[in-house]
Design a protein around this motif. Structure first.
Motif, short mmCIF file in Angstrom:
data_model
loop_
_atom_site.label_atom_id
_atom_site.label_comp_id
_atom_site.label_asym_id
_atom_site.label_seq_id
_atom_site.Cartn_x
_atom_site.Cartn_y
_atom_site.Cartn_z
N THR A 180 46.87 45.59 14.35
CA THR A 180 45.34 44.91 14.18
C THR A 180 44.61 45.99 13.39
OG1 THR A 180 44.39 45.59 16.00
CG2 THR A 180 45.37 43.37 15.86
N ILE A 181 45.10 47.44 13.95
CA ILE A 181 44.37 48.77 13.57
C ILE A 181 45.06 48.81 11.94
CG2 ILE A 181 44.16 50.95 13.85
CD1 ILE A 181 42.81 49.04 15.96
N SER A 182 46.24 48.89 11.74
CA SER A 182 46.75 48.87 10.20
C SER A 182 45.99 47.96 9.29
CB SER A 182 48.30 48.50 10.35
OG SER A 182 48.88 48.58 11.60
N TYR A 206 41.17 48.81 21.39
CA TYR A 206 41.60 47.50 21.23
C TYR A 206 42.30 46.54 22.19
CZ TYR A 206 42.37 43.02 18.62
OH TYR A 206 42.64 41.78 18.36
N ALA A 228 42.89 49.57 8.82
CA ALA A 228 42.91 50.90 7.92
C ALA A 228 43.20 50.38 6.27
CB ALA A 228 44.27 51.59 8.33
N ALA A 243 43.64 51.61 18.46
CA ALA A 243 44.45 50.56 18.88
C ALA A 243 44.61 50.50 20.48
CB ALA A 243 46.05 50.95 18.63
N ALA A 258 48.48 45.59 19.22
CA ALA A 258 47.36 46.45 19.01
C ALA A 258 47.36 46.99 17.88
CB ALA A 258 46.84 47.17 20.17
N ILE A 259 48.38 47.78 17.53
CA ILE A 259 48.47 48.69 16.49
C ILE A 259 48.47 47.96 15.13
CG2 ILE A 259 51.06 49.02 16.24
CD1 ILE A 259 48.55 52.05 16.20
#
Lengths: 209, 253, 209
Positions: A179-181, B105, A184, B102, A176-177
């Motif tokens: 996809t966030i980066s 998500y 960003a 995150a 998940a993280i």
């Protein structure tokens, strides 16, 4: 009078008792270039009957009609029930194939219970297909022809809600993280260097290794 | 998963076994659904709070709880505190908001796939809802032999070979905690002299262990067999006056 | 719209694959007194098709039409699994090729008759490939293209390695025999949760939310 080739197709599909390759059907009939028309005609003819003609993958078969399933339980083959874990794993593989085990774990947020992969293989719904070109070269998993056949799909693009899922952005195998980066980065395009840093830091926590 | 209706969620939550969840995210998702808000709107701080409470209270009842659930609880505590603190200066690390995003998500993605897996499995399935059939009676049939051994069989077979090699390397014979007849005979011989009067067999066997029925059964039955063995050899006498009654033994001079 | 009872009759006669007693058919439908009308209607419907409805004695069945039987030979596959010994031999060859017969025997810990190797060669899954440069120059064995195709692999490197087999549940140590000592050990905590999450079945899952 019903066309002889159509009658032949009907008889072959009926007598085979399981899906028949389109090419094998072609071999049996005279007017080969009309095969797909014949099949279309047959499909239409049986559309509202108790048995229907269906194409799954590159095979054709007669099968009993969906809407009779409640009345046909006598034919039900008692099989071991499939676990929730195995089913989630199956659907992730179906929609995201080919996919590695650790990518499946990214999505499920948990290490795979033993048993899911081998159980799905035992049923014959998944198979290994190639290796991912990253360190360790992990096996990638895909669904099989038998999966398509058993779930009555034309092909993989026929999977329910596939487009919707794709559009919603949830067909992403990364942790998940990661996809966030990406988001960003799009916001304030800095550090373009580590675009694929799906490992390190927070994943260790989220994935519960 | 256990069936839980919304109303009895509170009363039943401690009867829920962690074993019903497929990992921390699955549990979080369950708690999130209980908030009855759209997942994209859900308050992560509130959810974190709920999760931490759940784990803490569960921990008080069942000490054993998988490490991943505890790790997640610790991580959520950390995330919550960062979210509550005044906005930090930009660091190398992900911001608390990123982590929150995150997690949200992750929850949404898992929910999608859980729904999809239900949709998929509720499709009419071969041999469950729809069936092949037909008969080839009256037709000429030629049979081709098709070997149906598949990849699963192959891998399973190779695994069996690998496994049996492993096992031979580390063959360990475990010490059995069960009470053996030999041990009972030996012990009984040692205390012969003191049983000159008729004595209840149960009074001379070793002390039973409170919690373990299987071992206790082995102690009683081994001592009983030992007493028969010794009476056969003429060392002791055994008597029982009624069916299921007490069994007495004494030393035979 | 086709009558539901007629559809049901069609499906049952099809799925049974053999003649069905008229009484059994009657049991399955709603409008029982119309059974013979329904059957007559069906018979008429299929009169000129590739499959026909027939009554023999007091049983009904679909059969492929007589006038096709002359030009039609159906190929059916007879499904067969290979023996355990052959499968073991094959898996060793697949993973350790090229390999000599006596090396296979070393791994399996038993002497082999000619049977397994001959059989695997006959099916076309293995082939001799060169000789080992040791006294006696024994033949070495490898798998074939047909093997790769049959087992649905893209490539030999698709075969999962030992670690992956383990991770996928194949190497699970399921105790062959639960010993009494095991029972004794477990007896201490026999009333704790013995819910195995893998066993949660999906039907519960589907009902749960």
């Amino acid at each position: 009078m019903v066309n002889k080739d159509i009658k032949l197709l009907e008889a072959i599909l009926f007598a085979s008792g399981e899906p028949v390759l389109e090419n094998d059907l072609k071999e049996k009939i005279k007017d080969k270039k009309n095969l797909s028309n014949f099949l279309k005609e047959l499909k239409e003819f049986y559309k509202d009957r108790g048995i229907n003609l269906l194409k799954t993958g590159n095979k054709w078969s007669f099968r009993t009609s969906d809407d009779l399933s409640n009345d046909l339980t006598i034919f039900k083959v008692q099989k071991r029930k499939i676990s929730r874990a195995a089913l989630e794993t199956l659907s992730i593989i179906a929609y995201q194939q080919p996919i590695t085990r650790s990518e499946i774990e990214n999505i499920r947020g948990v290490q795979m219970g033993r048993g899911s992969i081998d159980h799905l293989m035992e049923i014959g719904w998944i198979k290994p297909s190639g290796r991912k070109n990253i360190p360790g070269k992990p096996t990638m998993w895909s669904t099989t022809e038998l999966f398509i056949e058993h779930f009555g799909l034309n092909d993989l693009s026929d999977l329910p809600n596939k487009e919707e899922l794709k559009a919603s952005g949830f067909l992403d195998k990364r942790a998940a993280i990661a996809t966030i980066s990406d988001l960003a980065k799009n916001d304030d395009n800095n550090n373009l260097d580590n675009l694929d840093s799906e490992d390190n830091n927070i994943d260790d926590f989220i994935q519960s290794n | 998963m256990t069936k839980i209706s919304e109303e009895n969620f509170n009363s039943s939550k401690f009867h829920l076994l962690i074993a019903n969840f497929e990992g921390p995210i699955d549990l979080l998702l369950f708690l999130a659904r209980n908030q009855k808000v759209d997942l994209s709107q859900i308050s992560i701080t509130e959810l974190a709070e709920q999760y931490i409470n759940f784990i803490n209270q569960y921990k008080n009842i069942h000490i054993e709880i998988a490490a991943d659930y505890l790790v997640m609880a610790a991580w959520l505590t950390y995330l919550k505190s960062r979210l509550l603190l005044p906005k930090e200066e930009k660091t190398e690390e992900h911001s608390a908001e990123d982590l929150e995003k995150a997690l949200r998500y992750q929850l949404q993605r898992l929910e999608k796939f859980q729904k999809i897996s239900k949709t998929l499995y509720s499709r009419p399935l071969i041999n469950r809802d729809i069936f092949y059939g037909g008969s080839s009676e009256g037709l000429k049939v030629k049979y081709n032999i098709n070997y149906t051994s598949n990849l699963y069989d192959l891998l399973k077979s190779y695994s069996v070979i690998l496994k049996s090699k492993d096992q031979i390397k580390n063959l360990t014979i475990e010490y059995s905690e069960l009470y053996s007849v030999d041990r009972a005979v030996k012990r009984m011989k040692e205390i012969f002299g003191s049983i000159s009067e008729w004595t209840n067999l149960l009074n001379i066997i070793p002390k039973l262990i409170e919690s373990n029925r299987v071992i206790n059964k082995s102690i009683i039955s081994s001592n009983f067999v030992a007493s028969l063995e010794l009476s056969k050899n003429g060392f002791i006498e055994v008597k029982q006056q009624e069916t299921f009654g007490n069994i007495y033994i004494r030393y035979k001079n």
